[in-house]
Design a protein around this motif. Structure first.
Motif, PDB file in Angstrom:
ATOM      1  N   LYS A 170       0.899  19.517  -7.268  1.00 24.85           N
ATOM      2  CA  LYS A 170       1.495  18.188  -7.375  1.00 24.85           C
ATOM      3  C   LYS A 170       0.595  17.225  -8.144  1.00 24.85           C
ATOM      4  O   LYS A 170       0.786  16.010  -8.092  1.00 24.85           O
ATOM      5  CB  LYS A 170       1.781  17.637  -5.970  1.00 24.85           C
ATOM      6  N   ASN A 171      -0.413  17.772  -8.842  1.00 23.65           N
ATOM      7  CA  ASN A 171      -1.380  16.883  -9.496  1.00 23.65           C
ATOM      8  C   ASN A 171      -0.761  15.995 -10.568  1.00 23.65           C
ATOM      9  O   ASN A 171      -1.306  14.940 -10.882  1.00 23.65           O
ATOM     10  CB  ASN A 171      -2.532  17.694 -10.107  1.00 23.65           C
ATOM     11  N   ALA A 172       0.369  16.423 -11.130  1.00 24.80           N
ATOM     12  CA  ALA A 172       1.007  15.592 -12.151  1.00 24.80           C
ATOM     13  C   ALA A 172       1.369  14.226 -11.569  1.00 24.80           C
ATOM     14  O   ALA A 172       1.371  13.222 -12.294  1.00 24.80           O
ATOM     15  CB  ALA A 172       2.255  16.280 -12.702  1.00 24.80           C
ATOM     16  N   ILE A 173       1.648  14.179 -10.259  1.00 25.45           N
ATOM     17  CA  ILE A 173       1.984  12.885  -9.636  1.00 25.45           C
ATOM     18  C   ILE A 173       0.738  11.996  -9.604  1.00 25.45           C
ATOM     19  O   ILE A 173       0.789  10.816  -9.985  1.00 25.45           O
ATOM     20  CB  ILE A 173       2.565  13.081  -8.218  1.00 25.45           C
ATOM     21  N   ASN A 174      -0.402  12.584  -9.173  1.00 22.51           N
ATOM     22  CA  ASN A 174      -1.644  11.798  -9.161  1.00 22.51           C
ATOM     23  C   ASN A 174      -1.931  11.257 -10.565  1.00 22.51           C
ATOM     24  O   ASN A 174      -2.282  10.089 -10.735  1.00 22.51           O
ATOM     25  CB  ASN A 174      -2.842  12.660  -8.752  1.00 22.51           C
ATOM     26  N   ASN A 175      -1.780  12.120 -11.569  1.00 19.83           N
ATOM     27  CA  ASN A 175      -2.101  11.701 -12.938  1.00 19.83           C
ATOM     28  C   ASN A 175      -1.145  10.615 -13.435  1.00 19.83           C
ATOM     29  O   ASN A 175      -1.544   9.735 -14.182  1.00 19.83           O
ATOM     30  CB  ASN A 175      -2.052  12.899 -13.889  1.00 19.83           C
ATOM     31  N   HIS A 176       0.106  10.710 -12.995  1.00 16.37           N
ATOM     32  CA  HIS A 176       1.077   9.700 -13.435  1.00 16.37           C
ATOM     33  C   HIS A 176       0.702   8.316 -12.906  1.00 16.37           C
ATOM     34  O   HIS A 176       0.923   7.309 -13.577  1.00 16.37           O
ATOM     35  CB  HIS A 176       2.484  10.094 -12.971  1.00 16.37           C
ATOM     36  N   PHE A 177       0.130   8.289 -11.687  1.00 16.06           N
ATOM     37  CA  PHE A 177      -0.270   6.999 -11.093  1.00 16.06           C
ATOM     38  C   PHE A 177      -1.731   6.687 -11.425  1.00 16.06           C
ATOM     39  O   PHE A 177      -2.510   6.302 -10.559  1.00 16.06           O
ATOM     40  CB  PHE A 177      -0.026   7.013  -9.582  1.00 16.06           C
ATOM     41  N   ASP A 178      -2.108   6.907 -12.667  1.00 18.94           N
ATOM     42  CA  ASP A 178      -3.489   6.653 -13.102  1.00 18.94           C
ATOM     43  C   ASP A 178      -3.431   6.243 -14.567  1.00 18.94           C
ATOM     44  O   ASP A 178      -2.397   6.406 -15.227  1.00 18.94           O
ATOM     45  CB  ASP A 178      -4.312   7.946 -12.951  1.00 18.94           C
ATOM     46  N   HIS A 179      -4.554   5.728 -15.053  1.00 16.59           N
ATOM     47  CA  HIS A 179      -4.608   5.432 -16.480  1.00 16.59           C
ATOM     48  C   HIS A 179      -4.682   6.735 -17.264  1.00 16.59           C
ATOM     49  O   HIS A 179      -5.157   7.752 -16.758  1.00 16.59           O
ATOM     50  CB  HIS A 179      -5.820   4.552 -16.790  1.00 16.59           C
ATOM     51  N   ASP A 234       2.798  -0.482 -22.555  1.00 11.38           N
ATOM     52  CA  ASP A 234       3.249  -1.059 -21.285  1.00 11.38           C
ATOM     53  C   ASP A 234       3.917   0.002 -20.409  1.00 11.38           C
ATOM     54  O   ASP A 234       3.733   0.032 -19.194  1.00 11.38           O
ATOM     55  CB  ASP A 234       4.248  -2.196 -21.533  1.00 11.38           C
ATOM     56  N   LEU A 235       4.689   0.875 -21.071  1.00 12.43           N
ATOM     57  CA  LEU A 235       5.395   1.904 -20.289  1.00 12.43           C
ATOM     58  C   LEU A 235       4.415   2.865 -19.622  1.00 12.43           C
ATOM     59  O   LEU A 235       4.704   3.428 -18.571  1.00 12.43           O
ATOM     60  CB  LEU A 235       6.359   2.693 -21.184  1.00 12.43           C
ATOM     61  N   THR A 236       3.255   3.072 -20.230  1.00 18.12           N
ATOM     62  CA  THR A 236       2.298   4.011 -19.627  1.00 18.12           C
ATOM     63  C   THR A 236       1.561   3.375 -18.464  1.00 18.12           C
ATOM     64  O   THR A 236       1.199   4.063 -17.512  1.00 18.12           O
ATOM     65  CB  THR A 236       1.232   4.522 -20.631  1.00 18.12           C
ATOM     66  N   SER A 237       1.309   2.064 -18.515  1.00 20.40           N
ATOM     67  CA  SER A 237       0.371   1.566 -17.510  1.00 20.40           C
ATOM     68  C   SER A 237       0.649   0.200 -16.897  1.00 20.40           C
ATOM     69  O   SER A 237       0.064  -0.098 -15.857  1.00 20.40           O
ATOM     70  CB  SER A 237      -1.037   1.558 -18.113  1.00 20.40           C
ATOM     71  N   ASN A 238       1.515  -0.625 -17.451  1.00 17.96           N
ATOM     72  CA  ASN A 238       1.569  -1.988 -16.893  1.00 17.96           C
ATOM     73  C   ASN A 238       2.269  -2.065 -15.537  1.00 17.96           C
ATOM     74  O   ASN A 238       2.285  -3.105 -14.906  1.00 17.96           O
ATOM     75  CB  ASN A 238       2.167  -2.992 -17.900  1.00 17.96           C
ATOM     76  N   TRP A 239       2.818  -0.951 -15.085  1.00 21.90           N
ATOM     77  CA  TRP A 239       3.496  -0.912 -13.780  1.00 21.90           C
ATOM     78  C   TRP A 239       2.597  -0.331 -12.681  1.00 21.90           C
ATOM     79  O   TRP A 239       3.008  -0.239 -11.529  1.00 21.90           O
ATOM     80  CB  TRP A 239       4.765  -0.056 -13.907  1.00 21.90           C
ATOM     81  N   LEU A 240       1.385   0.077 -13.056  1.00 22.96           N
ATOM     82  CA  LEU A 240       0.528   0.758 -12.063  1.00 22.96           C
ATOM     83  C   LEU A 240       0.172  -0.173 -10.903  1.00 22.96           C
ATOM     84  O   LEU A 240      -0.021  -1.368 -11.107  1.00 22.96           O
ATOM     85  CB  LEU A 240      -0.766   1.237 -12.723  1.00 22.96           C
ATOM     86  N   PRO A 241       0.073   0.395  -9.679  1.00 24.89           N
ATOM     87  CA  PRO A 241      -0.359  -0.437  -8.548  1.00 24.89           C
ATOM     88  C   PRO A 241      -1.827  -0.837  -8.707  1.00 24.89           C
ATOM     89  O   PRO A 241      -2.566  -0.202  -9.455  1.00 24.89           O
ATOM     90  CB  PRO A 241      -0.175   0.477  -7.342  1.00 24.89           C
ATOM     91  N   ASP A 242      -2.230  -1.889  -8.002  1.00 20.60           N
ATOM     92  CA  ASP A 242      -3.630  -2.336  -8.081  1.00 20.60           C
ATOM     93  C   ASP A 242      -4.572  -1.224  -7.620  1.00 20.60           C
ATOM     94  O   ASP A 242      -4.218  -0.439  -6.733  1.00 20.60           O
ATOM     95  CB  ASP A 242      -3.851  -3.542  -7.156  1.00 20.60           C
ATOM     96  N   ALA A 243      -5.766  -1.221  -8.191  1.00 25.88           N
ATOM     97  CA  ALA A 243      -6.781  -0.243  -7.763  1.00 25.88           C
ATOM     98  C   ALA A 243      -7.005  -0.385  -6.263  1.00 25.88           C
ATOM     99  O   ALA A 243      -7.057  -1.505  -5.741  1.00 25.88           O
ATOM    100  CB  ALA A 243      -8.083  -0.504  -8.518  1.00 25.88           C
ATOM    101  N   GLY A 244      -7.080   0.747  -5.578  1.00 27.47           N
ATOM    102  CA  GLY A 244      -7.365   0.703  -4.147  1.00 27.47           C
ATOM    103  C   GLY A 244      -6.145   0.528  -3.264  1.00 27.47           C
ATOM    104  O   GLY A 244      -6.260   0.478  -2.044  1.00 27.47           O
ATOM    105  N   SER A 245      -4.949   0.444  -3.874  1.00 30.01           N
ATOM    106  CA  SER A 245      -3.766   0.267  -3.020  1.00 30.01           C
ATOM    107  C   SER A 245      -2.931   1.537  -2.952  1.00 30.01           C
ATOM    108  O   SER A 245      -1.802   1.533  -2.476  1.00 30.01           O
ATOM    109  CB  SER A 245      -2.918  -0.903  -3.532  1.00 30.01           C
ATOM    110  N   ILE A 246      -3.495   2.637  -3.437  1.00 29.16           N
ATOM    111  CA  ILE A 246      -2.734   3.882  -3.484  1.00 29.16           C
ATOM    112  C   ILE A 246      -3.620   5.011  -2.950  1.00 29.16           C
ATOM    113  O   ILE A 246      -4.813   5.052  -3.235  1.00 29.16           O
ATOM    114  CB  ILE A 246      -2.258   4.119  -4.937  1.00 29.16           C
ATOM    115  N   GLU A 295       0.849  -1.198   0.000  1.00 28.60           N
ATOM    116  CA  GLU A 295       0.000   0.000   0.000  1.00 28.60           C
ATOM    117  C   GLU A 295       0.880   1.242   0.000  1.00 28.60           C
ATOM    118  O   GLU A 295       1.864   1.309   0.733  1.00 28.60           O
ATOM    119  CB  GLU A 295      -0.928  -0.006   1.215  1.00 28.60           C
ATOM    120  N   PHE A 296       0.476   2.220  -0.803  1.00 30.54           N
ATOM    121  CA  PHE A 296       1.345   3.353  -1.118  1.00 30.54           C
ATOM    122  C   PHE A 296       0.610   4.653  -0.794  1.00 30.54           C
ATOM    123  O   PHE A 296      -0.452   4.908  -1.361  1.00 30.54           O
ATOM    124  CB  PHE A 296       1.728   3.295  -2.604  1.00 30.54           C
TER     125      PHE A 296
END
Ligand code: G1P
Length: 289
Positions: free
Chosen positions: A64-73, A91-103, A55-56
């Motif tokens: 700092k909204n660019a950070i929120n957007n980076h950790f989203d689709h 893959d570079l845009t999204s396959n590394w994203l944490p699971d929904a609800g863990s951030i 959990e992150f």
């Protein structure tokens, strides 16, 4: 011995203003500056995940909204890449994203210091141990530094900070620890002080931006008064915590880049470029040096 609670959560304090990087950081969070085409915050997030964190929690501020957007689709971008069959880019845009609800993103309304930023996460941490990772410190090593610390934590419990030797002239930039067994890899900490002068520093072992802490720190942070720089310093509360709980320093033996400074940031990019293609980098640098 009391049961060792599982370390599952990490805090990323990303509310800092990044004044050492102006004007770049006027609208862009410093944590979004790229090293090897990847934002700093993603490097640090990946270190945490590779260390077993589930959990992150990001402590953010205004701009700092660019950070929120980076950790989203990014649906529009992903649609276009999908239509063009650009799988690698997709893959570079999204396959590394944490699971929904863990951030989670928590606002630190005022920049009152690192200790205050960590305290802002208290309701999301609850009664569990947690890690803290500072995004402007990039640590290159075969094994992720937080994993090295977590493995020791999993066996012994207690509190930990990552440490490394710095020049005596540099102690006023760091939290500095004192210990009776300076030469070992795992040292029992007897005291800590934030940003001492070289005359008053108890050693040259500096705290680097990795922590594993027990939730008892929150009660100390709650009562903490401003320290160095008029800020609530995590080091001051950790120094109190070690009166009642075990506290150790774990030595970092890889390469550390202080990416909060322009030269440190440049060095990190050079180090990554050297790993990717040392030949091309050498040829390029020869043109200038
Ligand atoms: C913070 C901590 C300090 C630590 C340092 C590591 O200081 O307060 O104890 O040594 O990070 O980079 P800052 O760099 O935010 O002033």
């Amino acid at each position: 011995m009391s049961k060792i609670k599982k370390l599952r959560k990490a805090i990323f304090p990303v509310g800092g203003l990044g004044t050492r990087f102006l004007p770049a950081t006027k609208a862009l969070p410093k944590e979004m500056l790229p090293v090897n085409s990847k934002p700093l915050i993603q490097h640090i997030f990946e270190e945490a995940r590779a260390s077993g964190i589930e959990e992150f929690i990001f402590i953010t501020g205004r701009n700092k909204n660019a950070i929120n957007n980076h950790f989203d689709h990014s649906y529009e971008l992903q649609d276009i890449l999908g239509e063009k069959n650009k799988q690698l880019e997709l893959d570079l845009t999204s396959n590394w994203l944490p699971d929904a609800g863990s951030i989670a993103f928590v606002r630190q309304y005022e920049p009152l210091g690192l200790g205050h930023a960590i305290w802002c996460a208290r309701n999301f941490i609850g009664d569990e141990p947690f890690a803290v990772l500072l995004a402007d410190e990039l640590l290159l090593s075969a094994e992720p530094m937080l994993k090295k610390m977590k493995d020791i934590y999993d066996k012994n419990g207690g509190n930990y900070v990552g440490i490394m030797e710095v020049d005596k002239d540099q102690t006023s930039n760091y939290g500095i620890i004192d210990t009776a067994n300076k030469n070992e890899d795992l040292v029992k900490i007897t005291s800590m002080i934030e940003k001492p002068s070289k005359e008053t520093a108890p050693s040259n072992l500096a705290i680097i931006g990795r922590y594993i802490l027990q939730p008892e720190i929150f009660a100390l942070l709650e009562k903490a008064s401003p320290g160095v720089g008029g800020e609530i310093q995590i080091t001051d509360s950790m120094n109190k915590l070690l009166e009642t709980d075990n506290f150790h320093g774990v030595k970092f033996t890889g390469k550390r880049f202080d990416c909060g400074r322009p030269m440190g940031f440049l060095e990190a990019n050079i180090a990554y470029a050297a790993e990717n293609d040392a030949g091309e980098l050498k040829e390029m640098l020869k043109k200038y040096i």
